[in-house]
Every structure is written in C-alpha cells, then in structure tokens.
Design a protein around this motif. Sequence first.
Motif, PDB file in Angstrom:
ATOM      1  N   GLY A 149       0.828  -1.188   0.000  1.00  0.00           N
ATOM      2  CA  GLY A 149       0.000   0.000   0.000  1.00  0.00           C
ATOM      3  C   GLY A 149       0.863   1.239   0.000  1.00  0.00           C
ATOM      4  O   GLY A 149       1.920   1.281  -0.620  1.00  0.00           O
ATOM      5  N   GLU A 150       0.434   2.223   0.775  1.00  0.00           N
ATOM      6  CA  GLU A 150       1.098   3.522   0.794  1.00  0.00           C
ATOM      7  C   GLU A 150       2.356   3.535   1.669  1.00  0.00           C
ATOM      8  O   GLU A 150       3.334   4.199   1.357  1.00  0.00           O
ATOM      9  N   VAL A 151       2.337   2.792   2.780  1.00  0.00           N
ATOM     10  CA  VAL A 151       3.438   2.842   3.755  1.00  0.00           C
ATOM     11  C   VAL A 151       3.888   1.429   4.156  1.00  0.00           C
ATOM     12  O   VAL A 151       3.780   1.044   5.312  1.00  0.00           O
ATOM     13  N   PRO A 152       4.448   0.642   3.236  1.00  0.00           N
ATOM     14  CA  PRO A 152       4.762  -0.756   3.540  1.00  0.00           C
ATOM     15  C   PRO A 152       6.104  -1.001   4.255  1.00  0.00           C
ATOM     16  O   PRO A 152       6.322  -2.092   4.783  1.00  0.00           O
ATOM     17  N   ASN A 153       6.982   0.012   4.255  1.00  0.00           N
ATOM     18  CA  ASN A 153       8.329  -0.223   4.779  1.00  0.00           C
ATOM     19  C   ASN A 153       8.304  -0.592   6.248  1.00  0.00           C
ATOM     20  O   ASN A 153       7.688   0.088   7.067  1.00  0.00           O
ATOM     21  N   GLY A 154       9.031  -1.680   6.578  1.00  0.00           N
ATOM     22  CA  GLY A 154       9.109  -2.137   7.959  1.00  0.00           C
ATOM     23  C   GLY A 154       8.078  -3.200   8.307  1.00  0.00           C
ATOM     24  O   GLY A 154       8.042  -3.669   9.448  1.00  0.00           O
ATOM     25  N   TYR A 155       7.258  -3.567   7.336  1.00  0.00           N
ATOM     26  CA  TYR A 155       6.186  -4.532   7.571  1.00  0.00           C
ATOM     27  C   TYR A 155       6.220  -5.637   6.522  1.00  0.00           C
ATOM     28  O   TYR A 155       6.704  -5.441   5.416  1.00  0.00           O
ATOM     29  N   ASN A 156       5.655  -6.785   6.901  1.00  0.00           N
ATOM     30  CA  ASN A 156       5.443  -7.873   5.959  1.00  0.00           C
ATOM     31  C   ASN A 156       4.099  -8.513   6.240  1.00  0.00           C
ATOM     32  O   ASN A 156       3.608  -8.475   7.370  1.00  0.00           O
ATOM     33  N   VAL A 157       3.503  -9.112   5.213  1.00  0.00           N
ATOM     34  CA  VAL A 157       2.220  -9.779   5.373  1.00  0.00           C
ATOM     35  C   VAL A 157       2.251 -11.114   4.647  1.00  0.00           C
ATOM     36  O   VAL A 157       3.125 -11.381   3.820  1.00  0.00           O
ATOM     37  N   SER A 158       1.263 -11.931   4.980  1.00  0.00           N
ATOM     38  CA  SER A 158       1.041 -13.185   4.276  1.00  0.00           C
ATOM     39  C   SER A 158      -0.459 -13.443   4.268  1.00  0.00           C
ATOM     40  O   SER A 158      -1.200 -12.934   5.111  1.00  0.00           O
ATOM     41  N   ARG A 159      -0.906 -14.233   3.329  1.00  0.00           N
ATOM     42  CA  ARG A 159      -2.344 -14.562   3.254  1.00  0.00           C
ATOM     43  C   ARG A 159      -2.452 -16.020   2.790  1.00  0.00           C
ATOM     44  O   ARG A 159      -2.642 -16.316   1.618  1.00  0.00           O
ATOM     45  N   SER A 160      -2.330 -16.919   3.741  1.00  0.00           N
ATOM     46  CA  SER A 160      -2.367 -18.345   3.423  1.00  0.00           C
ATOM     47  C   SER A 160      -3.796 -18.869   3.379  1.00  0.00           C
ATOM     48  O   SER A 160      -4.061 -19.896   2.744  1.00  0.00           O
ATOM     49  N   THR A 161      -4.709 -18.181   4.033  1.00  0.00           N
ATOM     50  CA  THR A 161      -6.120 -18.580   4.022  1.00  0.00           C
ATOM     51  C   THR A 161      -6.982 -17.358   3.733  1.00  0.00           C
ATOM     52  O   THR A 161      -6.521 -16.222   3.856  1.00  0.00           O
ATOM     53  N   THR A 162      -8.229 -17.588   3.385  1.00  0.00           N
ATOM     54  CA  THR A 162      -9.155 -16.468   3.158  1.00  0.00           C
ATOM     55  C   THR A 162      -9.402 -15.701   4.447  1.00  0.00           C
ATOM     56  O   THR A 162      -9.552 -14.483   4.436  1.00  0.00           O
ATOM     57  N   GLU A 163      -9.413 -16.404   5.576  1.00  0.00           N
ATOM     58  CA  GLU A 163      -9.825 -15.797   6.827  1.00  0.00           C
ATOM     59  C   GLU A 163      -8.742 -14.942   7.497  1.00  0.00           C
ATOM     60  O   GLU A 163      -9.035 -13.979   8.178  1.00  0.00           O
ATOM     61  N   ASP A 164      -7.476 -15.302   7.330  1.00  0.00           N
ATOM     62  CA  ASP A 164      -6.418 -14.700   8.129  1.00  0.00           C
ATOM     63  C   ASP A 164      -5.478 -13.830   7.302  1.00  0.00           C
ATOM     64  O   ASP A 164      -5.089 -14.211   6.187  1.00  0.00           O
ATOM     65  N   PHE A 165      -5.061 -12.723   7.904  1.00  0.00           N
ATOM     66  CA  PHE A 165      -4.161 -11.801   7.220  1.00  0.00           C
ATOM     67  C   PHE A 165      -3.244 -11.175   8.273  1.00  0.00           C
ATOM     68  O   PHE A 165      -3.427 -10.029   8.690  1.00  0.00           O
ATOM     69  N   PRO A 166      -2.216 -11.890   8.725  1.00  0.00           N
ATOM     70  CA  PRO A 166      -1.324 -11.367   9.756  1.00  0.00           C
ATOM     71  C   PRO A 166      -0.346 -10.326   9.217  1.00  0.00           C
ATOM     72  O   PRO A 166       0.102 -10.400   8.066  1.00  0.00           O
ATOM     73  N   LEU A 167      -0.024  -9.375  10.086  1.00  0.00           N
ATOM     74  CA  LEU A 167       0.941  -8.321   9.765  1.00  0.00           C
ATOM     75  C   LEU A 167       2.158  -8.503  10.644  1.00  0.00           C
ATOM     76  O   LEU A 167       2.046  -8.568  11.867  1.00  0.00           O
ATOM     77  N   ARG A 168       3.336  -8.550  10.050  1.00  0.00           N
ATOM     78  CA  ARG A 168       4.573  -8.820  10.760  1.00  0.00           C
ATOM     79  C   ARG A 168       5.455  -7.580  10.825  1.00  0.00           C
ATOM     80  O   ARG A 168       5.675  -6.918   9.797  1.00  0.00           O
ATOM     81  N   LEU A 169       5.919  -7.266  12.037  1.00  0.00           N
ATOM     82  CA  LEU A 169       6.933  -6.231  12.231  1.00  0.00           C
ATOM     83  C   LEU A 169       8.226  -6.947  12.614  1.00  0.00           C
ATOM     84  O   LEU A 169       8.269  -7.648  13.632  1.00  0.00           O
TER      85      LEU A 169
END
Lengths: 112, 114
Positions: free
Chosen positions: B58-78
């Motif tokens: 998106g607009e401010v992604p630096n310092g973050y990571n994401v994954s989407r292994s399932t439809t239900e879950d969307f974790p954000l990693r610092l």
Amino acid sequence: GESVGLHLPTLSVQEGDNSIINCAYSNSASDYFIWYKQESGKGPQFIIDIRSNMDKRQGQRVTVLLNKTVKHLSLQIAATQPGDSAVYFCAEIFQGAQKLVFGQGTRLTINP
Amino acid sequence: NAGVTQTPKFRILKIGQSMTLQCTQDMNHNYMYWYRQDPGMGLKLIYYSVGAGITDKGEVPNGYNVSRSTTEDFPLRLELAAPSQTSVYFCASSQRPASTDTQYFGPGTRLTVL
C-alpha cells in the motif's frame, strides 16, 4: 498528489441541532466517496457512501452531498444525538484503485 | 458472526523486537487490508490482499510484511520494531474491491515501541 482534507478539525453542536461536516478532495478522478464514524477506542464504522454519478444520498438521519465542480463532500446529521459524538472521516477512491485515501478527520462533540 | 477480529488489543515493544499482529474475518471476504492510524490523523494503507496467496504494498509498507495463506487470516509482521511504528493498526475486509464496496474494520491494535 492525492489528498483528502477537512475544513474543520473540531465541531461542537447542541443536542438536537443538525451537524454539517465538510470535506475537500483533490483527485478529480475519484468516483467513490465514503464517510466513516470512529468512536473512541474503536475501528471506523461505515456510515454512508456516494458515487460520482450522484449529487446526494440519504440514509437514516444522515445525508451526503457531493459537489464535483468544487470537489467538496459534506455529511449532514439531522437531530444530532449524544451517540453521534465521534471522529468522522471522509475517504475517496477511484475505479480500479485499492488505496482508500482518508482525510484527517473531524471530531464532533455534542453539547447537552 | 464476529466480523473482523484483531489480537492483541495492546502491545508494548522494545526497539528491535518483532511481533505479529493477527487479523481474522469470518465473512468470507476476498479483500483484506492493513492500515495504520497515527494520532489525530486518518488511516494509511500498509498492505492489502485480493485473495489467498496474493498480497501487495500500500502507501506505507516499509518495515512490515504480510502473508495470506487462508481467506480468513491476514497477519501483519513487524520484524525490527522502531519508534516510528508506534501507532494504532486496523485490519479491514471487503467482499469486492475497495473502489466498489465498503470495508469493515476490526477494533484495532494499539502498538507502542519504546
């Protein structure tokens, strides 16, 4: 660049009066606009939306007006109640985009 | 139907620590989003996902990571927390693209990095 701004950061109204919250947007390509209400400690809650092919849309006690000529959006709340106290955000997006652009927000306080 | 849920509600991190913010939705929505909200400001998009296995910045992604292994879950990693990441983080979901559908937001995670 893209930006959505609000004319007033705070608005104080008497209970029972009508409230008008204003929003200016800069991207003339935006064609979908949304108003969100955010109460303290909670996530934004959808209030009402409007598309660029409309000038006015009404909901329950709320009306959104869109003036594309001057790129201005407003939210009118009729007969404001204590439960309307919150921060109100306008947001804009254009067709095909994924980034919803939020304004800074207006804090609405209700005086008894 | 709980909608969008986020955990934890609050967290304090030290500089350099890592953590994962959890987000789950039970509405079978295809689209999910992570935003951050700094004090007195509107929300800024960090990452989004249009479906399982597909994510984008998106607009401010630096310092973050994401994954989407399932439809239900969307974790954000610092990975390496910095004071600039002190903010309130909101997860949202929608059935259709953001330009055609309203987004439903979770209650938020308040993160402080000291």
